[in-house]
Design a protein around this motif. Structure first.
Motif, mmCIF file in Angstrom:
data_model
loop_
_atom_site.group_PDB
_atom_site.id
_atom_site.type_symbol
_atom_site.label_atom_id
_atom_site.label_comp_id
_atom_site.label_asym_id
_atom_site.label_seq_id
_atom_site.Cartn_x
_atom_site.Cartn_y
_atom_site.Cartn_z
ATOM 1 N N UNK A 147 0.830 -1.204 0.000
ATOM 2 C CA UNK A 147 0.000 0.000 0.000
ATOM 3 C C UNK A 147 0.863 1.252 0.000
ATOM 4 N N UNK A 148 1.877 1.236 0.897
ATOM 5 C CA UNK A 148 2.720 2.414 1.035
ATOM 6 C C UNK A 148 3.601 2.581 -0.195
ATOM 7 N N UNK A 149 4.105 1.455 -0.718
ATOM 8 C CA UNK A 149 4.958 1.545 -1.920
ATOM 9 C C UNK A 149 4.160 2.091 -3.089
ATOM 10 N N UNK A 150 2.922 1.654 -3.221
ATOM 11 C CA UNK A 150 2.074 2.135 -4.313
ATOM 12 C C UNK A 150 1.886 3.644 -4.196
ATOM 13 N N UNK A 151 1.661 4.118 -2.975
ATOM 14 C CA UNK A 151 1.474 5.556 -2.776
ATOM 15 C C UNK A 151 2.749 6.308 -3.120
ATOM 16 N N UNK A 203 3.868 9.211 -6.123
ATOM 17 C CA UNK A 203 4.465 10.496 -5.810
ATOM 18 C C UNK A 203 3.971 11.131 -4.523
ATOM 19 N N UNK A 204 3.332 10.328 -3.643
ATOM 20 C CA UNK A 204 2.861 10.898 -2.372
ATOM 21 C C UNK A 204 4.056 11.162 -1.458
ATOM 22 N N UNK A 205 3.979 12.238 -0.663
ATOM 23 C CA UNK A 205 5.054 12.543 0.282
ATOM 24 C C UNK A 205 4.942 11.599 1.478
ATOM 25 N N UNK A 206 6.044 11.501 2.249
ATOM 26 C CA UNK A 206 6.044 10.623 3.423
ATOM 27 C C UNK A 206 4.933 11.021 4.403
ATOM 28 N N UNK A 207 4.696 12.333 4.532
ATOM 29 C CA UNK A 207 3.671 12.813 5.465
ATOM 30 C C UNK A 207 2.284 12.378 5.019
ATOM 31 N N UNK A 208 2.082 12.413 3.698
ATOM 32 C CA UNK A 208 0.801 11.988 3.140
ATOM 33 C C UNK A 208 0.594 10.493 3.399
ATOM 34 N N UNK A 256 17.071 12.019 5.394
ATOM 35 C CA UNK A 256 15.635 11.819 5.601
ATOM 36 C C UNK A 256 15.109 12.682 6.755
ATOM 37 N N UNK A 257 14.927 13.946 6.449
ATOM 38 C CA UNK A 257 14.479 14.895 7.456
ATOM 39 C C UNK A 257 13.139 14.464 8.057
ATOM 40 N N UNK A 258 12.307 13.785 7.225
ATOM 41 C CA UNK A 258 10.966 13.421 7.727
ATOM 42 C C UNK A 258 11.041 12.480 8.931
ATOM 43 N N UNK A 259 12.112 11.672 9.019
ATOM 44 C CA UNK A 259 12.224 10.793 10.190
ATOM 45 C C UNK A 259 12.321 11.636 11.451
ATOM 46 N N UNK A 260 13.137 12.691 11.365
ATOM 47 C CA UNK A 260 13.281 13.574 12.527
ATOM 48 C C UNK A 260 11.957 14.269 12.838
#
Lengths: 275, 317
Positions: free
Chosen positions: A169-173, A177-182, B21-25
């Motif tokens: 699921x996460x890899x697909x996102x 092009x989804x950001x880590x926060x998304x 990987x700033x997002x980890x922080x």
């Protein structure tokens, strides 16, 4: 076959007997809070009748205490702490379960110290800290302390649940092009049962705490319901109607909340502590 | 992606190497920050304060002399030993009553009886109520003035037991321990239940084929398989009990009456720190009591980790 049947009856009897023990004090309090002073003492086991029914205790309570304010304080503190716990712990749990980085295991270990070492032992330091931050006698002091207290277990429970979210699921996102926060935002609805469990398991100790309100926020404006009730109970110790009414008001909301959340609570305690 | 979080942030280096990987922080910072500032730092600050003496707002490092005072002067050591002894009794009663009863209830709940969920909900109800409320409710019920106790005991011809249990120095601590057991029995019950439901059904079926009774099943199947939970429950009980305060404070006040008969480390800590009656509070000595409590709790955790966990592994292999 017959033996199995009779042992079932015995098991039922034992459980019913213990249920009686578990419910008896609460029932005594709630039932008697609706009776007049004479029948509280004369017939403690009787249900209120048209003749013995009385709301005197609740009237005394309404006149002499700031219970609505205390209630609001408890509600603000509990909800504020829960929101913060869920927000910061789910983010930390996401990082710990999703990424491999050098300090991963160490961070997880550091955060889990708090599961076993009680925050109360830092009371002297917490009070000094809150004094220097000018947070004494504010609800913020309580919210921060309960958040810190709740983080270790919440991170622990949420991390193990987040590991269960399928990687694809996460890899697909990510490919989309989804950001880590998304992606973090997308996982939250998937672990809703875990969030419910953390809510239920964190809520009760926060709502019921006496120690920190007594030390950090004893002012009239910031008293929580537990602290307010304990002060009131001490003061009105001989006015049985008032004391019984106060106890009833303190019992009923928690029990209702518990019945509503009981499934999440059970899964939280059993899933989180035994893993 | 194994990148140290201590790596340089400079844009030039970032462009050359893999992006940091700033997002980890960002994900970790809020939780770690609040936890460190409000929990870890105060605990360390308390320990530091216990090694200091404060006079006129000035801290002077005095080493372990507060601990020497705590353990070596009549004024402190007598209450400390009393509280420690009472705390051990408090813990002992929980281990002897709360955890076996919790285990028994859990075993009964695994029998797949009708209404198991209702039983479970009711049995856990006392646990969710405020300790203050529970303490006061029991204080009223055990108060001879109300007469609930008397009307329960008289039909059973047990009038001799109609005593002010909370008011007698000889029985106050036991009574308070049992109130605490009454309230908290739901926790071991749930933890044992969670372990019991994980036992594979085949084991029970095999036992049934061999004609094993309920006791045999418990002794040779259930108990050995939930031993790790017994350890967890014991250590949770230990930490909870040596950190207890609310119930005794709510029922007996900071003095932990009658005559300190129900004083435990939590109430002693509160009195040492904040003072009571004519005795002024002393933050440094209070911190020393907290330090002492921390040592006691760590010893308990250590015994669990070394003795219990090792034994469990030996049992399993």
């Amino acid at each position: 076959m017959r033996r199995a049947g009779s042992s079932r009856v015995l098991a039922h009897l034992a459980l019913l007997f213990y249920c009686l023990i578990a419910l008896f004090p609460t029932l005594m309090i709630v039932v008697n809070s609706f009776k007049d002073r004479v029948s509280i003492f004369a017939q403690p086991f009787a249900l209120p009748t048209a003749k013995t029914f009385s709301l005197d205790g609740y009237r005394t309570l309404a006149e002499s205490a700031n219970f609505p304010l205390y209630f609001l304080n408890s509600l603000t503190t509990t909800l504020g702490s829960l929101l913060l716990i869920l927000f910061v712990s789910s983010m930390a749990a996401y990082a710990l379960s999703e990424y491999t980085f050098r300090l991963n295991a160490l961070t997880a270990l550091y955060l889990s110290i708090g599961i076993m070492v009680p925050i109360r032992l830092g009371t002297v330091g917490i009070l000094n800290l809150m004094v220097s931050l000018h947070l004494v006698n504010t609800l913020w002091a309580l919210i921060l302390v309960y958040t810190a207290q709740g983080i270790p277990l919440a991170v622990f429970v949420l991390t193990s649940f987040m590991r269960g979210v399928p990687r694809e699921l996460k890899e697909a996102a990510r490919i989309d092009g989804a950001s880590e926060y998304r992606i973090y935002g997308l996982t939250l609805p998937l672990i809703r049962p875990a969030l419910g469990a953390v809510t239920a398991i964190s809520m009760i100790p926060i709502w019921n705490d006496l120690w920190f309100p007594l030390i950090l926020a004893p002012g009239e404006k910031t008293k929580t319901i537990v602290l307010g009730a304990s002060a009131f109970l001490g003061q009105f110790v001989n006015d049985y109607s008032a004391v019984l009414a106060a106890l009833t008001l303190a019992i009923v909301p928690v029990v209702i909340l518990y019945v509503l959340f009981s499934r999440q609570l059970v899964s939280g305690i059993t899933g989180g502590a035994v893993k | 992606m194994s990148v140290s979080s201590t790596q340089s942030f400079s844009p030039a280096r970032r462009a050359r190497r893999r992006p940091f990987p700033l997002h980890i922080v960002v994900f970790l910072a809020p939780a770690v920050l609040i936890y460190t500032v409000v929990m870890i730092y105060p605990i360390l600050a308390s320990l530091w304060l216990s090694l200091n003496h404060t006079a006129d707002g000035v801290n002077t490092f005095v080493g372990v002399s507060n601990y020497q005072r705590l353990l070596g002067t009549e004024l402190y050591v007598q209450p400390l030993l009393n509280a420690l002894k009472n705390n051990l009794i408090f813990f002992g009663i929980h281990m002897l009553v709360q955890n076996p009863v919790g285990m028994l209830l859990a075993v009964l709940l695994t029998l797949k009886l009708r209404g198991t969920a209702v039983y479970r909900t009711i049995l856990f109800t006392p646990t969710v109520m405020s300790v203050v409320v529970v303490g006061f409710a029991w204080k009223l019920i055990l108060n001879p003035a109300w007469g609930v106790q008397r009307s329960l005991l008289t039909p059973l011809h047990l009038q001799a037991l109609d005593l002010p249990w909370l008011g007698l120095a000889s029985s106050a601590l036991t009574t308070l321990s049992l109130i605490s057991v009454w309230q908290n029995v739901g926790i071991p019950m749930l933890l044992f239940l969670a372990a019991l439901v994980r036992i594979p059904e085949e084991l029970y079926e095999a036992a049934r084929l061999d004609g094993a009774g309920a006791w045999t099943v418990f002794r040779y199947i259930q108990l050995p398989l939930i031993l790790p939970t017994v350890g967890i429950v014991s250590v949770l009980t230990f930490v909870g009990n040596f950190n207890a305060f609310d119930l005794i404070y709510a029922v007996q006040g900071a003095i932990a009456g009658p005559n300190f008969a129900s004083d435990i480390l939590g109430t002693l800590f509160y009195r040492t720190f904040f003072g009571y009656q004519l005795q002024p509070g002393d933050p440094n000595m209070g911190a020393a009591v907290a330090g002492f409590m921390l040592v006691v709790i760590l010893i308990g955790l250590l015994i669990y980790l070394v003795a219990w966990q090792r034994r469990i592994t030996e049992v399993q292999f």
